[in-house]
Design a protein around this motif. Structure first.
Motif, mmCIF file in Angstrom:
data_model
loop_
_atom_site.group_PDB
_atom_site.id
_atom_site.type_symbol
_atom_site.label_atom_id
_atom_site.label_comp_id
_atom_site.label_asym_id
_atom_site.label_seq_id
_atom_site.Cartn_x
_atom_site.Cartn_y
_atom_site.Cartn_z
ATOM 1 N N GLU A 285 0.841 -1.161 0.031
ATOM 2 C CA GLU A 285 0.234 0.037 -0.003
ATOM 3 C C GLU A 285 0.795 1.087 0.039
ATOM 4 N N GLY A 300 -0.596 2.631 -4.528
ATOM 5 C CA GLY A 300 -1.026 1.475 -3.837
ATOM 6 C C GLY A 300 -1.936 0.641 -4.452
ATOM 7 N N GLY A 301 -1.912 -0.515 -3.886
ATOM 8 C CA GLY A 301 -2.692 -1.751 -4.562
ATOM 9 C C GLY A 301 -2.087 -2.256 -5.746
ATOM 10 N N TYR B 190 -4.842 -10.599 4.762
ATOM 11 C CA TYR B 190 -5.237 -10.047 3.720
ATOM 12 C C TYR B 190 -7.021 -10.392 3.382
ATOM 13 N N LYS B 227 0.107 -0.919 7.502
ATOM 14 C CA LYS B 227 -0.557 -1.388 6.273
ATOM 15 C C LYS B 227 0.120 -2.417 5.478
#
Ligand SMILES: [Zn+2]
Ligand SMILES: [Zn+2]
Ligand SMILES: [Zn+2]
Ligand SMILES: [Zn+2]
Ligand SMILES: [Zn+2]
Ligand SMILES: [Zn+2]
Lengths: 422, 295
Positions: A285, A300-301, B190, B227
């Motif tokens: 991220e 991110g992602g 996740y 994160k």
């Protein structure tokens, strides 16, 4: 039966649960405080015994017997399902779709069911693709191309809900044929037509189109909303599909959802194939990179193609750069419990288990005591492989949701191991 | 189970199921970094703080061993408060001895990893029992304190556990104390919405545990938790149990193979030769499909 299942937690809390989604509507209309009582139904769990005393019903063994029956019927013939499907959904948006015999109108009801169907479809067919088509003003329009993302289909569908003109079955089939004919042969090619009209307004001979679909092994199914039509029936018969006319919304939902589970892989329709695929890693991220699909810088992602290291926004997809089919590996893994089902557990007869010294006191899975009041061995099951004992609740949970035997998984030498936990 | 319906559970009451990796091969390899005894003292302090922060909180500890898994502690079983730690340590010692005694034969499938699939399955069974106990129950979550490398042979079993946890909305948190990241635990957190953390300095393990993993699920929404630093989605092939990022999939049953096969060993399908084996170079690529859908 459904009552008990709604009070076991799984079915109600999690809507996407594929095994146990019996009754979600059950508790919706009530106030929260009412629900607590209604869900518990404490008054129903009591019965009178011969001397007039109230005592709890032994529901457990009853539900366990029911579960056993389910297990026997469902364990066979799960394998051999063609799991890669290319399905076009054709929605009739002609004048007839505006009729209000379904509330508020046919097309709204159809759209609602299709939305639910798309989500269910991708849950059950992780590698499959859907495309949407509409029939309106005598022509067929492609709403979305074949793709694997449920959200983009639903968005496109909800944006285009107006009805006008006539429907042309032939134009629809022609367009579907031109799309599906390019798909690889290992996939199932299917069309699902939701047809409101009572006629079809075609430019030429529809029989030729039907034969063309048959030759391309496209399985056509129709769900009618008004009355039976000969041409629809003929189409479905020729191509091996199914034809039904819905009587009300509930029936329509049932008919639509019948198309969600994968059809049996008939060798004639699909050739088994080995497909090369990549399992991309998800990037951290907050990392900024330029994706290859939208050509935009994104924060991110995102996923990285394992072969060419290009960045992709969404899975499943085909890599824009090297053409590798990219999937998320958990998506595949969801169906693996069908491939490696765990053996049913054996009932332990009370007569055999009469020696309390010899038996485990607690369920191996949840540690619940396996003794009835009075230190008598209660009902239990035993895994034939690891010889561990489990309570009846765990038996159901293990076979219907977990799909692992905790005993077998927690001993390295499970074959030679007959240890009894103290 | 204690008659829970008589207790009033608010939304910040937790059931914390902790899976402790006791694999001797792992702990031998990191001796200098963080000895097992020191690790346990960090964990004990953490568990005590969980039990003290709300007296309705419940803690269950499972040991993930090299040859077996077992429950070593359950705070709902009546015991005096002062002897909790002794109780846990004693059971843990018994477990480690027993686990070692099972370790006579040379294992076939390598010995580096511990039986995470077993302890995860047991933890989920325990949590289901809490769900069954009534409409009001503490909010469960699982915390894996794991160090051993992943055992690729457990791939299917671990994925099954993850999906079952996801369906029951039980988050799986992971604190990796080994040298490598764990692909299994990255996927577990996740998919289930848990927290994955690999602390940099193991000396401060208690600090990491108490700041990241101690808050209940309700309060978690208000925190800035670490994160994920990416998720490793590699899978294990069914033929050799290798971890791979590219492989061949059977179109009938979705089995994964690392090499091209003539016949699927899982479902028995014979693969057609008509198509090119590599779908990445189809005979007549269709340019239309290559355009992005929403372009
Ligand atoms: Zn993009
Ligand atoms: Zn690529
Ligand atoms: Zn049990
Ligand atoms: Zn077993
Ligand atoms: Zn292999
Ligand atoms: Zn196969």
């Amino acid at each position: 039966m459904s009552r008990q299942e709604s009070s076991t937690n799984e079915g109600r809390k999690f809507k996407r649960g594929d095994e146990d989604e019996d009754d979600e509507e059950d508790g919706k209309g009530r106030e929260a405080w009412e629900r607590t009582y209604a869900d518990e139904r404490s008054w129903e769990s009591l019965q009178e015994d011969e001397s007039g005393l109230l005592r709890p019903i032994d529901n457990k063994t009853l539900y366990h017997a029911q579960y056993r029956r389910r297990l026997r019927t469902s364990t066979t013939t799960r394998i051999q399902k063609g799991l890669i499907r290319y399905l076009y959904i054709v929605i009739d948006l002609s004048r007839a779709a505006g009729e209000t015999d379904y509330k508020p109108s046919r097309m709204v009801v159809v759209a609602r069911q299709v939305e639910a169907f798309i989500r269910e479809f991708f849950d059950q067919n992780p590698l499959s693709q859907i495309g949407l088509l509409t029939l309106k003003d005598g022509v067929a329009n492609s709403l979305t191309d074949l793709g694997g993302s449920p959200e983009s289909h639903i968005k496109a569908l909800m944006g285009k809900l107006t009805s006008s003109g006539d429907a042309s079955l032939q134009n629809g089939l022609d367009l579907v044929h031109s799309h599906l004919n390019q798909m690889p042969t290992y996939g199932h090619r299917e069309v699902l037509i939701l047809y409101s009209s009572l006629n079809t307004c075609d430019p030429s001979d529809i029989m030729e189109t039907i034969q063309k679909c048959k030759a391309s092994k496209i399985r056509c199914s129709v769900i009618g909303l008004s009355a039976e039509l000969y041409i629809c029936k003929y189409l479905c018969q020729e191509t091996g599909g199914s034809y039904y006319v819905a009587v009300d919304e509930h029936h329509l939902k049932e008919l639509v959802f019948e198309h969600a589970p994968p059809p049996p892989a008939i060798a004639e329709f699909a050739i088994a194939n080995l497909i090369k695929m990549g399992f991309p890693q998800r990037a951290a991220e907050g990392v900024i990179s330029i994706c290859s699909c939208h050509k935009e810088a994104k924060v991110g992602g995102g996923y990285t193609c394992p072969r060419c290291k290009a960045r992709i926004c969404d899975l499943p997809t085909e890599c824009q750069i090297c053409g590798l089919t990219l999937v998320s590996s958990p998506h595949l893994a969801r169906s693996y419990h069908h491939l490696f089902p765990i053996t049913p557990f054996d009932d332990v007869a009370p007569s055999v288990s009469s020696d309390p010294r010899y038996l485990a006191k607690n369920c191996f899975g949840c540690q619940q005591t396996l003794l009835n009041p009075g230190n008598m061995p209660g009902s239990r099951v035993c895994c034939p492989k690891c010889k561990q004992y489990f309570c009846l609740d765990c038996d159901i949970y293990i076979h219907e949701s977990l799909h692992n035997c905790p005993g077998c998984e927690s001993f390295r030498h499970s074959k030679s191991n007959g240890t009894v936990e103290g | 189970m204690t008659p829970v319906s008589s207790k009033l559970y608010t939304d910040d009451v937790s059931l914390l199921v902790v899976l402790i990796d006791t694999n001797p091969f792992f702990w031998n390899s990191v001796k200098s970094n963080l000895p097992f005894s020191k690790f346990i003292s960090h964990v004990l302090a953490f568990l005590n703080s969980i039990l003290l922060v709300n007296q309705q909180n419940q803690v269950v500890v499972l040991a993930t061993g090299h040859n077996s898994c077992d429950y070593v502690f359950d705070s709902s079983v009546a015991q005096s408060q002062n002897q909790r730690a002794e109780h846990l340590l004693q059971k843990l010692e018994e477990f480690v001895d027993k686990d070692e005694s099972l370790c006579r034969e040379e294992s076939v499938d390598g010995q580096g990893f511990s039986l995470l699939s077993g302890s995860l399955s047991m933890a989920l069974c325990y949590i289901q029992r809490v769900f069954r106990s009534g409409p009001l129950h503490p909010h469960p979550r699982i915390l894996c304190l794991h160090g051993s490398p992943d055992g690729p042979g457990q791939y299917v079993a671990i994925m099954n556990s993850i999906f079952s946890a996801q369906r029951s909305m039980v988050p799986i948190d992971a604190c990796v104390i080994g040298t490598q990241h764990s692909a299994f635990l990255q996927q577990a957190s996740y998919i289930t919405g848990g927290v994955y953390l690999k602390p940099q300095l193991l000396d401060g393990l208690f600090q990491y545990l108490s700041t990241v993993f101690a808050t209940d699920l309700h309060s978690r929404a208000f925190l800035q938790l670490p994160k994920p630093a990416g998720v490793d989605f590699r899978a294990s092939c069914f033929c050799h149990k290798n971890t791979i990022d590219m492989g061949y999939i059977c179109s009938v049953c979705l089995s994964i193979f690392c090499k091209h096969q003539k016949k699927c060993s899982t479902c028995g399908s014979v693969f057609g030769q008509a198509q090119a084996q590599d779908s990445s170079t189809p005979p007549n690529p269709n340019p239309k499909r290559k355009t992005p859908m929403d372009a």
